[in-house]
Design an enzyme around this catalytic site. Structure first.
Site, PDB file in Angstrom:
ATOM      1  N   LYS A  13      -4.044   4.394  13.251  1.00 18.34           N
ATOM      2  CA  LYS A  13      -4.435   5.766  12.899  1.00 18.34           C
ATOM      3  C   LYS A  13      -5.620   5.755  11.942  1.00 18.34           C
ATOM      4  O   LYS A  13      -5.855   4.780  11.219  1.00 18.34           O
ATOM      5  CB  LYS A  13      -3.267   6.538  12.260  1.00 18.34           C
ATOM      6  CG  LYS A  13      -2.688   5.950  10.955  1.00 18.34           C
ATOM      7  CD  LYS A  13      -3.353   6.384   9.670  1.00 18.34           C
ATOM      8  CE  LYS A  13      -2.713   5.746   8.436  1.00 18.34           C
ATOM      9  NZ  LYS A  13      -3.519   5.772   7.233  1.00 18.34           N
ATOM     10  N   VAL A 102      -4.910  -5.769   9.408  1.00 17.44           N
ATOM     11  CA  VAL A 102      -3.791  -5.828   8.457  1.00 17.44           C
ATOM     12  C   VAL A 102      -4.258  -5.310   7.093  1.00 17.44           C
ATOM     13  O   VAL A 102      -5.361  -5.649   6.636  1.00 17.44           O
ATOM     14  CB  VAL A 102      -3.287  -7.284   8.323  1.00 17.44           C
ATOM     15  CG1 VAL A 102      -2.132  -7.368   7.345  1.00 17.44           C
ATOM     16  CG2 VAL A 102      -2.882  -7.819   9.688  1.00 17.44           C
ATOM     17  N   MET A 106      -4.819   1.447   8.170  1.00 19.11           N
ATOM     18  CA  MET A 106      -4.676   1.952   9.539  1.00 19.11           C
ATOM     19  C   MET A 106      -3.228   1.939  10.007  1.00 19.11           C
ATOM     20  O   MET A 106      -2.944   2.123  11.190  1.00 19.11           O
ATOM     21  CB  MET A 106      -5.563   1.140  10.481  1.00 19.11           C
ATOM     22  CG  MET A 106      -7.021   1.238  10.056  1.00 19.11           C
ATOM     23  SD  MET A 106      -8.117   0.331  11.114  1.00 19.11           S
ATOM     24  CE  MET A 106      -8.272   1.535  12.424  1.00 19.11           C
ATOM     25  N   ALA A 107      -2.315   1.741   9.055  1.00 19.48           N
ATOM     26  CA  ALA A 107      -0.874   1.862   9.294  1.00 19.48           C
ATOM     27  C   ALA A 107      -0.322   0.874  10.311  1.00 19.48           C
ATOM     28  O   ALA A 107       0.601   1.192  11.072  1.00 19.48           O
ATOM     29  CB  ALA A 107      -0.513   3.297   9.690  1.00 19.48           C
ATOM     30  N   GLY A 108      -0.864  -0.336  10.314  1.00 13.55           N
ATOM     31  CA  GLY A 108      -0.405  -1.348  11.272  1.00 13.55           C
ATOM     32  C   GLY A 108       1.068  -1.688  11.133  1.00 13.55           C
ATOM     33  O   GLY A 108       1.791  -1.813  12.135  1.00 13.55           O
ATOM     34  N   SER A 110       3.448   0.198   9.833  1.00  8.79           N
ATOM     35  CA  SER A 110       4.207   1.374  10.264  1.00  8.79           C
ATOM     36  C   SER A 110       4.200   1.474  11.779  1.00  8.79           C
ATOM     37  O   SER A 110       5.200   1.859  12.396  1.00  8.79           O
ATOM     38  CB  SER A 110       3.581   2.645   9.688  1.00  8.79           C
ATOM     39  OG  SER A 110       3.533   2.578   8.292  1.00  8.79           O
ATOM     40  N   ASP A 143       4.475   6.910   7.176  1.00 13.55           N
ATOM     41  CA  ASP A 143       3.580   7.012   8.333  1.00 13.55           C
ATOM     42  C   ASP A 143       4.293   6.730   9.655  1.00 13.55           C
ATOM     43  O   ASP A 143       3.711   6.939  10.727  1.00 13.55           O
ATOM     44  CB  ASP A 143       2.419   6.008   8.216  1.00 13.55           C
ATOM     45  CG  ASP A 143       1.435   6.377   7.118  1.00 13.55           C
ATOM     46  OD1 ASP A 143       1.531   7.492   6.574  1.00 13.55           O
ATOM     47  OD2 ASP A 143       0.566   5.533   6.811  1.00 13.55           O
TER      48      ASP A 143
HETATM   49  P1  ATP Z   1      -0.810   1.946   5.210  1.00 13.77           P
HETATM   50  O1  ATP Z   1      -2.081   2.569   5.675  1.00 13.77           O
HETATM   51  O2  ATP Z   1       0.386   2.336   6.046  1.00 13.77           O
HETATM   52  O3  ATP Z   1      -0.549   2.021   3.763  1.00 13.77           O
HETATM   53  P2  ATP Z   1      -2.063  -0.526   5.791  1.00 13.77           P
HETATM   54  O4  ATP Z   1      -2.551  -0.187   7.155  1.00 13.77           O
HETATM   55  O5  ATP Z   1      -3.052  -0.541   4.689  1.00 13.77           O
HETATM   56  O6  ATP Z   1      -0.859   0.408   5.445  1.00 13.77           O
HETATM   57  P3  ATP Z   1      -0.489  -2.652   6.865  1.00 13.77           P
HETATM   58  O7  ATP Z   1      -1.335  -3.310   7.891  1.00 13.77           O
HETATM   59  O8  ATP Z   1       0.593  -1.765   7.334  1.00 13.77           O
HETATM   60  O9  ATP Z   1      -1.396  -1.906   5.818  1.00 13.77           O
HETATM   61  O10 ATP Z   1       0.071  -3.819   5.951  1.00 13.77           O
HETATM   62  C1  ATP Z   1       0.377  -3.683   4.591  1.00 13.77           C
HETATM   63  C2  ATP Z   1       1.222  -4.893   4.183  1.00 13.77           C
HETATM   64  O11 ATP Z   1       2.508  -4.750   4.799  1.00 13.77           O
HETATM   65  C3  ATP Z   1       0.687  -6.215   4.679  1.00 13.77           C
HETATM   66  O12 ATP Z   1      -0.148  -6.780   3.744  1.00 13.77           O
HETATM   67  C4  ATP Z   1       1.952  -7.034   4.902  1.00 13.77           C
HETATM   68  O13 ATP Z   1       2.269  -7.787   3.748  1.00 13.77           O
HETATM   69  C5  ATP Z   1       3.066  -6.028   5.085  1.00 13.77           C
HETATM   70  N1  ATP Z   1       3.630  -5.940   6.462  1.00 13.77           N
HETATM   71  C6  ATP Z   1       4.936  -5.858   6.756  1.00 13.77           C
HETATM   72  N2  ATP Z   1       5.131  -5.756   8.075  1.00 13.77           N
HETATM   73  C7  ATP Z   1       3.924  -5.763   8.653  1.00 13.77           C
HETATM   74  C8  ATP Z   1       3.486  -5.676  10.012  1.00 13.77           C
HETATM   75  N3  ATP Z   1       4.339  -5.578  11.032  1.00 13.77           N
HETATM   76  N4  ATP Z   1       2.157  -5.685  10.236  1.00 13.77           N
HETATM   77  C9  ATP Z   1       1.287  -5.772   9.192  1.00 13.77           C
HETATM   78  N5  ATP Z   1       1.661  -5.877   7.911  1.00 13.77           N
HETATM   79  C10 ATP Z   1       2.962  -5.865   7.621  1.00 13.77           C
END
Ligand code: ATP
Length: 303
Positions: A13, A102, A106-108, A110, A143
């Site tokens: 997202k 990661v 981008m909520a990967g 979630s 999210d």
């Molecule tokens: P958001 O925008 O939801 O706050 P984000 O996109 O910045 O999150 P994510 O990619 O969701 O970040 O990862 C945040 C942290 O969550 C990672 O650094 C990792 O330690 C942990 N994590 C737990 N499960 C996962 C997963 N399935 N994929 C990626 N990271 C994960």
């Protein structure tokens, strides 16, 4: 799809609006978040494994660095949550093929949790309603319900209130990725610190943004992009300000840090403009890597 295995494709997202209310006494912030699901996908396969093996996970693909392969992975938490709600011991293997950056805002994580909920529902024929899936999603992260629904939607409160937004047209994005992520809690803390002297109003949905989405007005949407976490993300990662500036100079309709960053999302007029901007950003040397996507796209779905 076999009986023993289900694969779910789930998007990333971007936030078209992210308005952050004052820090509440319990540490949370009320949010208004306008999400758009975009065409970067993780594929999550959940397979039954033999009794007593518990939940195992493996992560493959373009983006694996920093993704835990243990029970702290949100996909594992999602599988275990389903087991505890339906009172059965979960013996599954989860394979995540990751294309969503990661810790990129981008909520990967979630997204993978949402995909796992959908896969568990199908694999064990639980026949959960949308509402039940959303309620479980909410327990995993604010999210997660949106990653189940996809499209364009407004999230309010702590993620428990999600409504579809009326949006027409397709939007083209160029995304500047960073090889090193930003921690979401650290960005919120920095936001609180930077705003500590200010009187912060309760967040409101932007009427202008809603009108532009309804009218398929990409120029208007570009102008209306807002993110209250952007200053904090730029404060922790000053190079992001330069990335935003370079994108605007090369004709992006709008430039915004996605969520808590460090991904920077540029809205462009069409695919050609996207290609030109991607080339210019790459040549500028200020970004790690660049990718393109369009939105809105569907939420988590079985493939
Ligand atoms: P958001 O925008 O939801 O706050 P984000 O996109 O910045 O999150 P994510 O990619 O969701 O970040 O990862 C945040 C942290 O969550 C990672 O650094 C990792 O330690 C942990 N994590 C737990 N499960 C996962 C997963 N399935 N994929 C990626 N990271 C994960």
């Amino acid at each position: 799809m076999g009986n023993n295995s289900v694969t779910v494709r789930v998007p990333a997202k971007v936030n078209l609006q992210l308005s952050v209310g004052p820090r509440e006494s319990d540490g949370f912030h009320n949010l208004v978040s306008v999400f758009q699901a975009i065409s970067i996908f993780d594929d999550v396969t959940v397979s039954k494994s033999h009794a007593g093996s518990g939940v195992t996970i493996s992560v493959t693909g373009e983006h694996t660095h920093g993704v835990p392969e243990d029970h702290s992975n949100l996909a594992v938490k999602a599988a275990l949550l389903v087991g505890s709600k339906f009172d059965f011991a979960v013996d599954v293997h989860i394979e995540v093929k990751k294309s969503i950056p990661v810790a990129g805002g981008m909520a990967g994580g979630s997204a993978d949790a949402a995909a796992t909920l959908i896969a568990m529902d199908a694999l064990f024929q639980l026949d959960m309603s949308r509402e039940e899936l959303h309620a479980l999603g909410c327990e995993l992260g604010s999210d997660v319900p949106f990653m189940i629904s996809g499209g364009t939607a407004i999230g309010q409160g702590r993620g428990d209130q999600l409504t579809a937004a009326l949006s027409r047209g397709t939007y083209q994005w160029v995304l500047a990725l960073s090889s090193v992520g930003l921690s979401t809690p650290a960005v919120y803390t920095e936001c609180d610190r930077m705003r500590s002297e200010l009187d912060i109003a309760a967040p409101q949905v932007s009427d202008v943004l809603m009108q532009c989405l309804l009218a398929a007005d990409a120029i208007g949407v570009g102008n209306a992009l807002t993110n209250d976490l952007q200053n904090a993300a730029c404060s922790l990662r000053p190079a992001l300000s330069l990335v935003l500036e370079v994108g605007r100079d090369y004709g992006a309709l709008g430039a915004i840090v996605s969520g808590s960053g460090p991904t920077v999302a540029f809205l462009v007029a069409d695919e050609d403009a996207g290609l030109d901007l991607a080339v210019a950003l790459t040549a500028s040397g200020v970004v790690g890597s660049v990718t393109r996507a369009h939105g809105p796209v569907h939420g988590a779905k079985i493939i």
